[in-house]
Design a protein around this motif. Sequence first.
Motif, PDB file in Angstrom:
ATOM      1  N   THR A 139      20.128 -24.239  -1.184  1.00 56.34           N
ATOM      2  CA  THR A 139      21.002 -25.051  -2.019  1.00 56.34           C
ATOM      3  C   THR A 139      22.352 -25.171  -1.321  1.00 56.34           C
ATOM      4  OG1 THR A 139      21.885 -23.171  -3.268  1.00 56.34           O
ATOM      5  CG2 THR A 139      19.883 -24.222  -4.131  1.00 56.34           C
ATOM      6  N   PRO A 140      23.111 -26.230  -1.569  1.00 54.49           N
ATOM      7  CA  PRO A 140      24.397 -26.398  -0.891  1.00 54.49           C
ATOM      8  C   PRO A 140      25.354 -25.231  -1.099  1.00 54.49           C
ATOM      9  CG  PRO A 140      23.742 -28.452  -1.935  1.00 54.49           C
ATOM     10  CD  PRO A 140      22.768 -27.413  -2.397  1.00 54.49           C
ATOM     11  N   GLY A 141      25.213 -24.520  -2.223  1.00 52.97           N
ATOM     12  CA  GLY A 141      26.094 -23.396  -2.477  1.00 52.97           C
ATOM     13  C   GLY A 141      25.958 -22.278  -1.455  1.00 52.97           C
ATOM     14  N   GLY A 142      24.887 -22.292  -0.674  1.00 54.53           N
ATOM     15  CA  GLY A 142      24.711 -21.261   0.344  1.00 54.53           C
ATOM     16  C   GLY A 142      25.516 -21.480   1.601  1.00 54.53           C
ATOM     17  N   ASP A 143      26.106 -22.676   1.774  1.00 52.35           N
ATOM     18  CA  ASP A 143      26.739 -22.995   3.052  1.00 52.35           C
ATOM     19  C   ASP A 143      28.039 -22.234   3.308  1.00 52.35           C
ATOM     20  OD1 ASP A 143      24.819 -24.604   4.104  1.00 52.35           O
ATOM     21  OD2 ASP A 143      25.729 -26.493   3.464  1.00 52.35           O
ATOM     22  N   GLU A 144      28.893 -22.119   2.309  1.00 52.60           N
ATOM     23  CA  GLU A 144      30.166 -21.438   2.541  1.00 52.60           C
ATOM     24  C   GLU A 144      29.973 -19.974   2.936  1.00 52.60           C
ATOM     25  OE1 GLU A 144      34.450 -20.535   0.305  1.00 52.60           O
ATOM     26  OE2 GLU A 144      33.071 -22.033  -0.516  1.00 52.60           O
ATOM     27  N   PRO A 145      29.155 -19.194   2.208  1.00 53.28           N
ATOM     28  CA  PRO A 145      28.927 -17.820   2.656  1.00 53.28           C
ATOM     29  C   PRO A 145      28.204 -17.729   3.994  1.00 53.28           C
ATOM     30  CG  PRO A 145      27.643 -18.311   0.680  1.00 53.28           C
ATOM     31  CD  PRO A 145      28.587 -19.439   0.867  1.00 53.28           C
ATOM     32  N   THR A 146      27.374 -18.721   4.306  1.00 51.66           N
ATOM     33  CA  THR A 146      26.700 -18.714   5.607  1.00 51.66           C
ATOM     34  C   THR A 146      27.709 -18.895   6.735  1.00 51.66           C
ATOM     35  OG1 THR A 146      24.626 -19.535   4.696  1.00 51.66           O
ATOM     36  CG2 THR A 146      24.997 -19.885   7.039  1.00 51.66           C
ATOM     37  N   ARG A 147      28.605 -19.849   6.591  1.00 51.92           N
ATOM     38  CA  ARG A 147      29.645 -20.037   7.618  1.00 51.92           C
ATOM     39  C   ARG A 147      30.475 -18.771   7.782  1.00 51.92           C
ATOM     40  NH1 ARG A 147      30.862 -24.852   9.974  1.00 51.92           N
ATOM     41  NH2 ARG A 147      30.020 -26.776   9.054  1.00 51.92           N
ATOM     42  N   ALA A 148      30.820 -18.134   6.675  1.00 47.09           N
ATOM     43  CA  ALA A 148      31.618 -16.914   6.739  1.00 47.09           C
ATOM     44  C   ALA A 148      30.857 -15.809   7.467  1.00 47.09           C
ATOM     45  CB  ALA A 148      32.009 -16.470   5.337  1.00 47.09           C
ATOM     46  N   ALA A 149      29.568 -15.673   7.179  1.00 43.85           N
ATOM     47  CA  ALA A 149      28.766 -14.639   7.827  1.00 43.85           C
ATOM     48  C   ALA A 149      28.636 -14.894   9.322  1.00 43.85           C
ATOM     49  CB  ALA A 149      27.388 -14.564   7.177  1.00 43.85           C
ATOM     50  N   LEU A 150      28.437 -16.141   9.717  1.00 46.82           N
ATOM     51  CA  LEU A 150      28.330 -16.469  11.139  1.00 46.82           C
ATOM     52  C   LEU A 150      29.641 -16.175  11.862  1.00 46.82           C
ATOM     53  CD1 LEU A 150      26.361 -19.840  10.878  1.00 46.82           C
ATOM     54  CD2 LEU A 150      25.450 -17.621  11.601  1.00 46.82           C
ATOM     55  N   ALA A 151      30.748 -16.566  11.254  1.00 48.30           N
ATOM     56  CA  ALA A 151      32.052 -16.307  11.859  1.00 48.30           C
ATOM     57  C   ALA A 151      32.304 -14.809  11.995  1.00 48.30           C
ATOM     58  CB  ALA A 151      33.157 -16.961  11.038  1.00 48.30           C
ATOM     59  N   ARG A 152      31.940 -14.068  10.980  1.00 45.98           N
ATOM     60  CA  ARG A 152      32.141 -12.613  10.990  1.00 45.98           C
ATOM     61  C   ARG A 152      31.352 -11.953  12.127  1.00 45.98           C
ATOM     62  NH1 ARG A 152      31.198 -12.112   5.971  1.00 45.98           N
ATOM     63  NH2 ARG A 152      28.989 -11.607   6.130  1.00 45.98           N
ATOM     64  N   ASP A 153      30.188 -12.513  12.442  1.00 43.92           N
ATOM     65  CA  ASP A 153      29.347 -11.931  13.482  1.00 43.92           C
ATOM     66  C   ASP A 153      29.559 -12.579  14.848  1.00 43.92           C
ATOM     67  OD1 ASP A 153      28.301 -10.191  11.648  1.00 43.92           O
ATOM     68  OD2 ASP A 153      26.492 -11.352  11.268  1.00 43.92           O
ATOM     69  N   GLY A 154      30.562 -13.454  14.954  1.00 43.98           N
ATOM     70  CA  GLY A 154      30.869 -14.072  16.239  1.00 43.98           C
ATOM     71  C   GLY A 154      29.833 -15.061  16.724  1.00 43.98           C
ATOM     72  N   ILE A 155      29.136 -15.700  15.792  1.00 42.72           N
ATOM     73  CA  ILE A 155      28.088 -16.659  16.133  1.00 42.72           C
ATOM     74  C   ILE A 155      28.666 -18.070  16.055  1.00 42.72           C
ATOM     75  CG2 ILE A 155      25.858 -17.597  15.424  1.00 42.72           C
ATOM     76  CD1 ILE A 155      25.297 -14.762  14.242  1.00 42.72           C
ATOM     77  N   ALA A 156      28.506 -18.827  17.124  1.00 43.97           N
ATOM     78  CA  ALA A 156      29.077 -20.161  17.200  1.00 43.97           C
ATOM     79  C   ALA A 156      28.265 -21.158  16.367  1.00 43.97           C
ATOM     80  CB  ALA A 156      29.125 -20.639  18.648  1.00 43.97           C
ATOM     81  N   VAL A 157      28.985 -22.102  15.767  1.00 43.69           N
ATOM     82  CA  VAL A 157      28.359 -23.217  15.061  1.00 43.69           C
ATOM     83  C   VAL A 157      28.578 -24.472  15.907  1.00 43.69           C
ATOM     84  CG1 VAL A 157      28.480 -24.664  12.999  1.00 43.69           C
ATOM     85  CG2 VAL A 157      28.683 -22.166  12.784  1.00 43.69           C
ATOM     86  N   ALA A 158      27.500 -25.194  16.159  1.00 39.83           N
ATOM     87  CA  ALA A 158      27.568 -26.378  17.008  1.00 39.83           C
ATOM     88  C   ALA A 158      26.742 -27.489  16.374  1.00 39.83           C
ATOM     89  CB  ALA A 158      27.059 -26.065  18.411  1.00 39.83           C
ATOM     90  N   ASP A 159      26.833 -28.674  16.939  1.00 38.85           N
ATOM     91  CA  ASP A 159      25.975 -29.792  16.553  1.00 38.85           C
ATOM     92  C   ASP A 159      25.102 -30.159  17.736  1.00 38.85           C
ATOM     93  OD1 ASP A 159      27.005 -29.983  13.995  1.00 38.85           O
ATOM     94  OD2 ASP A 159      28.510 -31.481  14.541  1.00 38.85           O
ATOM     95  N   ALA A 160      23.963 -30.755  17.442  1.00 46.32           N
ATOM     96  CA  ALA A 160      23.060 -31.155  18.527  1.00 46.32           C
ATOM     97  C   ALA A 160      23.745 -32.123  19.489  1.00 46.32           C
ATOM     98  CB  ALA A 160      21.802 -31.791  17.932  1.00 46.32           C
ATOM     99  N   ALA A 161      24.668 -32.928  18.981  1.00 47.05           N
ATOM    100  CA  ALA A 161      25.386 -33.870  19.844  1.00 47.05           C
ATOM    101  C   ALA A 161      26.157 -33.154  20.947  1.00 47.05           C
ATOM    102  CB  ALA A 161      26.339 -34.715  19.018  1.00 47.05           C
TER     103      ALA A 161
END
Length: 216
Positions: free
Chosen positions: A190-212
């Motif tokens: 559900t869309p509500g999962g996105d904000e905590p997911t971004r926070a968790a990725l940032a906390r673990d030093g995992i980069a977020v990118a786009d296929a472009a």
Amino acid sequence: MATTHLSRAALLVIDLQRDFMPGGALACHEGDAIVPGIDALLRTRCFGHVVATQDWHPPGHVSFASSHPDRAPFENIDLYDHPQTLWPDHCVQGTPGAALHPGVDWSGVGMVIRKGNDPRVDSYSAFRENHGPGGARPSTGLAGWLRERGVDTVYLCGLARDVCVLWSAQDAARMGFRTRVLWDLCRPVTPGGDEPTRAALARDGIAVADAAALAG
């Protein structure tokens, strides 16, 4: 799509299965929207290695709400001293809903990991099962398979962004791989999962990118 060949990188396509699509047993928000983009990315053959994961549950799996009297889907229980979400029955072995999405050319996939086939243990990550009896998280063997092939960087896409993609990314980073989540080629339960997911990725030093960003 023009891309640079990523010889020491692997793409992990997480659980792109019929049951996670709109109308499926455990539909993810806009899950079908990422299928064309993932198919296009695979057809570029830009990754040195491609791995797909596939939820592959036996009937009566411990993660199914139907296996717990008086419990409903999306309730949480304590299982082996860890929280466990109870899901609708989904991706049951051999059923149409467990099949990889037919809208993708899977011919370039070097390995398919079927996870969740132990009836006692759920399995979100491509790298390790969830906590089971005794608290262990058994390995799927993926990390060793990648290292044997010289992979040092892992890109992830697929479903669901807030569950299996997230757990897979976190395990990849913990195991020493440079880790990138292709945000545009994932969707959450559900869309509500996105904000905590971004926070968790940032906390673990995992980069977020786009296929472009792979274009070159």
